[in-house]
Design a protein around this motif. Structure first.
Motif, PDB file in Angstrom:
ATOM      1  N   TYR A   1       0.816  -1.220   0.000  1.00  0.00           N
ATOM      2  CA  TYR A   1       0.000   0.000   0.000  1.00  0.00           C
ATOM      3  C   TYR A   1       0.849   1.269   0.000  1.00  0.00           C
ATOM      4  O   TYR A   1       0.570   2.234  -0.729  1.00  0.00           O
ATOM      5  N   ASN A   2       1.908   1.290   0.807  1.00  0.00           N
ATOM      6  CA  ASN A   2       2.715   2.498   0.881  1.00  0.00           C
ATOM      7  C   ASN A   2       3.524   2.758  -0.385  1.00  0.00           C
ATOM      8  O   ASN A   2       4.111   3.829  -0.539  1.00  0.00           O
ATOM      9  N   GLU A   3       3.549   1.785  -1.296  1.00  0.00           N
ATOM     10  CA  GLU A   3       4.224   1.994  -2.569  1.00  0.00           C
ATOM     11  C   GLU A   3       3.429   2.920  -3.490  1.00  0.00           C
ATOM     12  O   GLU A   3       3.972   3.512  -4.408  1.00  0.00           O
ATOM     13  N   PHE A   4       2.108   3.020  -3.256  1.00  0.00           N
ATOM     14  CA  PHE A   4       1.311   3.929  -4.096  1.00  0.00           C
ATOM     15  C   PHE A   4       0.502   4.934  -3.281  1.00  0.00           C
ATOM     16  O   PHE A   4      -0.187   5.787  -3.834  1.00  0.00           O
ATOM     17  N   ARG A   5       0.622   4.867  -1.968  1.00  0.00           N
ATOM     18  CA  ARG A   5      -0.146   5.759  -1.090  1.00  0.00           C
ATOM     19  C   ARG A   5       0.226   7.228  -1.264  1.00  0.00           C
ATOM     20  O   ARG A   5      -0.628   8.119  -1.159  1.00  0.00           O
ATOM     21  N   THR A   6       1.499   7.504  -1.540  1.00  0.00           N
ATOM     22  CA  THR A   6       1.961   8.892  -1.623  1.00  0.00           C
ATOM     23  C   THR A   6       1.097   9.726  -2.556  1.00  0.00           C
ATOM     24  O   THR A   6       0.778  10.888  -2.252  1.00  0.00           O
ATOM     25  N   PHE A   7       0.686   9.147  -3.676  1.00  0.00           N
ATOM     26  CA  PHE A   7       0.049   9.930  -4.729  1.00  0.00           C
ATOM     27  C   PHE A   7      -1.429  10.215  -4.483  1.00  0.00           C
ATOM     28  O   PHE A   7      -2.097  10.815  -5.333  1.00  0.00           O
ATOM     29  N   ILE A   8      -1.948   9.790  -3.306  1.00  0.00           N
ATOM     30  CA  ILE A   8      -3.309  10.181  -2.963  1.00  0.00           C
ATOM     31  C   ILE A   8      -3.327  11.065  -1.715  1.00  0.00           C
ATOM     32  O   ILE A   8      -4.390  11.334  -1.148  1.00  0.00           O
ATOM     33  N   MET A   9      -2.155  11.534  -1.291  1.00  0.00           N
ATOM     34  CA  MET A   9      -2.078  12.470  -0.176  1.00  0.00           C
ATOM     35  C   MET A   9      -2.673  13.818  -0.591  1.00  0.00           C
ATOM     36  O   MET A   9      -2.675  14.188  -1.761  1.00  0.00           O
ATOM     37  N   GLY A  10      -3.153  14.543   0.408  1.00  0.00           N
ATOM     38  CA  GLY A  10      -3.641  15.889   0.153  1.00  0.00           C
ATOM     39  C   GLY A  10      -2.624  16.927   0.576  1.00  0.00           C
ATOM     40  O   GLY A  10      -1.475  16.613   0.885  1.00  0.00           O
ATOM     41  N   THR A  11      -3.060  18.165   0.599  1.00  0.00           N
ATOM     42  CA  THR A  11      -2.193  19.264   1.025  1.00  0.00           C
ATOM     43  C   THR A  11      -2.658  19.854   2.354  1.00  0.00           C
ATOM     44  O   THR A  11      -1.968  20.678   2.935  1.00  0.00           O
ATOM     45  N   LYS A  12      -3.837  19.423   2.837  1.00  0.00           N
ATOM     46  CA  LYS A  12      -4.371  19.917   4.099  1.00  0.00           C
ATOM     47  C   LYS A  12      -3.937  19.008   5.245  1.00  0.00           C
ATOM     48  O   LYS A  12      -4.057  17.788   5.160  1.00  0.00           O
ATOM     49  N   ASN A  13      -3.412  19.616   6.296  1.00  0.00           N
ATOM     50  CA  ASN A  13      -2.934  18.895   7.485  1.00  0.00           C
ATOM     51  C   ASN A  13      -1.733  17.998   7.195  1.00  0.00           C
ATOM     52  O   ASN A  13      -1.414  17.135   8.005  1.00  0.00           O
ATOM     53  N   GLN A  14      -1.096  18.181   6.053  1.00  0.00           N
ATOM     54  CA  GLN A  14       0.152  17.465   5.751  1.00  0.00           C
ATOM     55  C   GLN A  14       1.291  18.482   5.891  1.00  0.00           C
ATOM     56  O   GLN A  14       1.867  18.962   4.912  1.00  0.00           O
ATOM     57  N   LYS A  15       1.613  18.801   7.153  1.00  0.00           N
ATOM     58  CA  LYS A  15       2.531  19.913   7.425  1.00  0.00           C
ATOM     59  C   LYS A  15       3.951  19.630   6.968  1.00  0.00           C
ATOM     60  O   LYS A  15       4.706  20.546   6.657  1.00  0.00           O
ATOM     61  N   GLU A  16       4.328  18.349   6.945  1.00  0.00           N
ATOM     62  CA  GLU A  16       5.666  18.004   6.470  1.00  0.00           C
ATOM     63  C   GLU A  16       5.799  18.260   4.975  1.00  0.00           C
ATOM     64  O   GLU A  16       6.830  18.755   4.511  1.00  0.00           O
ATOM     65  N   MET A  17       4.758  17.982   4.233  1.00  0.00           N
ATOM     66  CA  MET A  17       4.808  18.075   2.783  1.00  0.00           C
ATOM     67  C   MET A  17       4.429  19.459   2.256  1.00  0.00           C
ATOM     68  O   MET A  17       5.054  19.971   1.329  1.00  0.00           O
ATOM     69  N   PHE A  18       3.391  20.036   2.833  1.00  0.00           N
ATOM     70  CA  PHE A  18       2.868  21.301   2.318  1.00  0.00           C
ATOM     71  C   PHE A  18       2.584  22.271   3.469  1.00  0.00           C
ATOM     72  O   PHE A  18       1.426  22.582   3.767  1.00  0.00           O
ATOM     73  N   PRO A  19       3.650  22.739   4.121  1.00  0.00           N
ATOM     74  CA  PRO A  19       3.449  23.623   5.274  1.00  0.00           C
ATOM     75  C   PRO A  19       2.759  24.939   4.916  1.00  0.00           C
ATOM     76  O   PRO A  19       2.071  25.526   5.753  1.00  0.00           O
ATOM     77  N   ASP A  20       2.915  25.366   3.677  1.00  0.00           N
ATOM     78  CA  ASP A  20       2.334  26.643   3.254  1.00  0.00           C
ATOM     79  C   ASP A  20       1.254  26.484   2.197  1.00  0.00           C
ATOM     80  O   ASP A  20       0.866  27.461   1.541  1.00  0.00           O
TER      81      ASP A  20
END
Length: 474
Positions: A277-296
């Motif tokens: 699952y984690n091999e394709f999970r990245t590409f369904i992440m959002g930008t809300k509450n994902q402070k590591e990925m999209f702090p701004d």
């Protein structure tokens, strides 16, 4: 150009449906007239009816017209692993540069074909998520934290997607229904139902067999949603008409449908390996509450100077369980806390007409008193609690998926939709368990002379919920 608006501002499709849905119905009038099968070609693709349920009224377009060939070509080369065994653009870290170099800014104004609009929304949102999250996936594959994603979308993605989103009444970001799952399948044999073995994926970020299984199991579950819609309407009709025998009969039909949905859901374990699952999970992440990925947040170039945040794709955006929550009046029993606020926010990330259906179901169930009607009779209570037990089964399996697919293999604390993994699902599940136990005990106390069927059935449901409590912990 200012295109970002609230969902309330953009969710006004021109196709007119449900006029007068808030009016009180006479007891002899069926609610089915409010949800007719739709043949109008100008109607949105996602229109809830007893025929197609929560699936689109037409199968999704499997590919884009020649006018959009550049986007089609890029998406065909997107996957981490292509069907021919070669490494795709995402696997080589070349998706973003290819978009920047090769994708023109298409004019998507004045498109009237709603099937094409849905395909364009699906494909642009897949491209947007791949573009933003590619750096995160590359780092993850090296054993590193996700780190920051790209936070500026080029005009070639941002402008067309924002225009399309405004036309269909959606946020300009990947959704469960209109992107990832329910707009992303094709039937191998168009004459046969959309069951798992008759389905293929259209867009596939990873290209892994487990991704195929993960997505298409959801489609195979929703294949039964037409029956669910039909029986929900029939249950509401029975309550509105005060017909207990019909209520019990239609609850049996509804429970048989939920049994099939849960049966298909259970097959996920066979067709999608937890370790993948984690091999394709990245590409369904959002930008809300994902402070590591999209702090701004993310800047949509050419659309707005304001940075925006959106929740990622999640099966929590499906409309099956929310429909049951609303019919059984479970929604109003959810605790008033931040986790329930997230639940309500999730329910805005779906097609406009799905929201209309859910709002109508919630309002109508309250108005005519479904729960009160069911609890006035022990056999009706059994059938009502059996439906709630199907919700328990569904939510408990979802929680088990989270433990086995995510928590066992990842330390990232935030789910793809931006909810806290360890507490969000148990928040809803415990409400269901508590309601089954308390309602069941109250019914047995109030109706000591209940039939053997009702008494033993309710006792079994109480026991099952008590057992479920013992498996809640991570």
């Amino acid at each position: 150009m200012q295109l970002h608006r609230s969902l309330a501002a953009i969710a006004r499709p021109s196709f007119k449906l449900l006029s007068g849905v808030t009016k009180r119905h006479k007891s002899t009038e069926s609610f089915a007239s409010m949800w007719p099968v739709v043949e109008d070609p100008s109607a949105p693709q996602f229109v809830v009816t007893p025929k197609n349920g929560f699936l689109p009224r037409e199968d999704p377009l499997p590919s884009l017209p020649p006018k959009y060939q550049a986007l089609e070509d890029i998406l065909n080369r997107m996957s981490l692993k292509l069907e021919n065994g070669q490494t795709g653009l995402l696997g080589k870290g070349e998706f973003g540069p290819t978009i920047d170099k090769s994708l023109p800014e298409y004019d998507v104004s004045n498109i009237k074909d709603t099937r094409l609009l849905l395909a364009l929304f699906r494909d642009y949102t897949f491209a947007v998520s791949a573009y933003l999250l590619e750096p995160c996936d590359l780092r993850y594959k090296q054993g590193l934290p996700y780190g920051k994603g790209r936070d500026i979308l080029p005009r070639s993605l941002a402008v067309p997607l924002s225009k399309i989103s405004e036309q269909i009444g959606s946020r300009p970001f990947m959704e469960y229904a209109q992107t990832y799952a329910l707009a992303n399948y094709k039937r191998i044999n168009p004459q046969l139902p959309p069951e798992y073995d008759n389905l293929e994926l259209i867009r596939k970020p990873s290209g892994l067999p487990s991704e195929h299984g993960f997505i298409l199991t959801h489609v195979a579950m929703v294949r039964y949603s037409g029956d669910l819609v039909k029986y929900v309407i029939a249950v509401l009709d029975a309550v509105n008409q005060g017909n207990r025998d019909e209520f019990n009969r239609q609850m049996d039909n509804l429970n048989a449908t939920m049994f099939e949905i849960n049966r298909v859901m259970e097959t996920m374990w066979k067709v999608s390996a937890p370790k993948d699952y984690n091999e394709f999970r990245t590409f369904i992440m959002g930008t809300k509450n994902q402070k590591e990925m999209f702090p701004d947040g993310v800047l949509y170039s050419g659309v707005s100077a304001e940075r925006v945040f959106y929740r990622g794709e999640s099966g929590a955006n499906d409309s099956i369980v929310p429909t049951l929550d609303n019919l059984l009046q479970l929604t109003q029993l959810m605790p008033s806390n931040e986790l329930t606020d997230i639940l309500r926010d999730f329910r805005t990330y779906r097609p406009v007409h799905h929201n209309k259906w859910l709002n109508w179901t919630e309002e109508k169930s309250k108005e005519i008193g479904v729960r009160k009607f069911a609890l006035a009779d022990p056999l009706s209570t059994l059938k009502y609690l059996t439906a709630m037990d199907h919700v328990r089964d569904f939510r408990n399996r979802h929680w088990n998926f989270a433990k086995e697919y995510i928590l066992k293999y990842s330390s990232h604390p935030v789910a793809t939709g931006g909810s806290p993994i360890k507490t969000w699902l148990p928040n809803q599940l415990t409400t269901v368990l508590d309601t089954i136990i308390s309602t069941g005990k109250s019914t047995l106390s109030s109706f000591p002379a209940s039939s053997k069927e009702a008494k033993e059935g309710i006792e079994k449901l109480i026991e099952r919920s008590n057992d479920n409590y013992r498996t809640l912990k991570v």
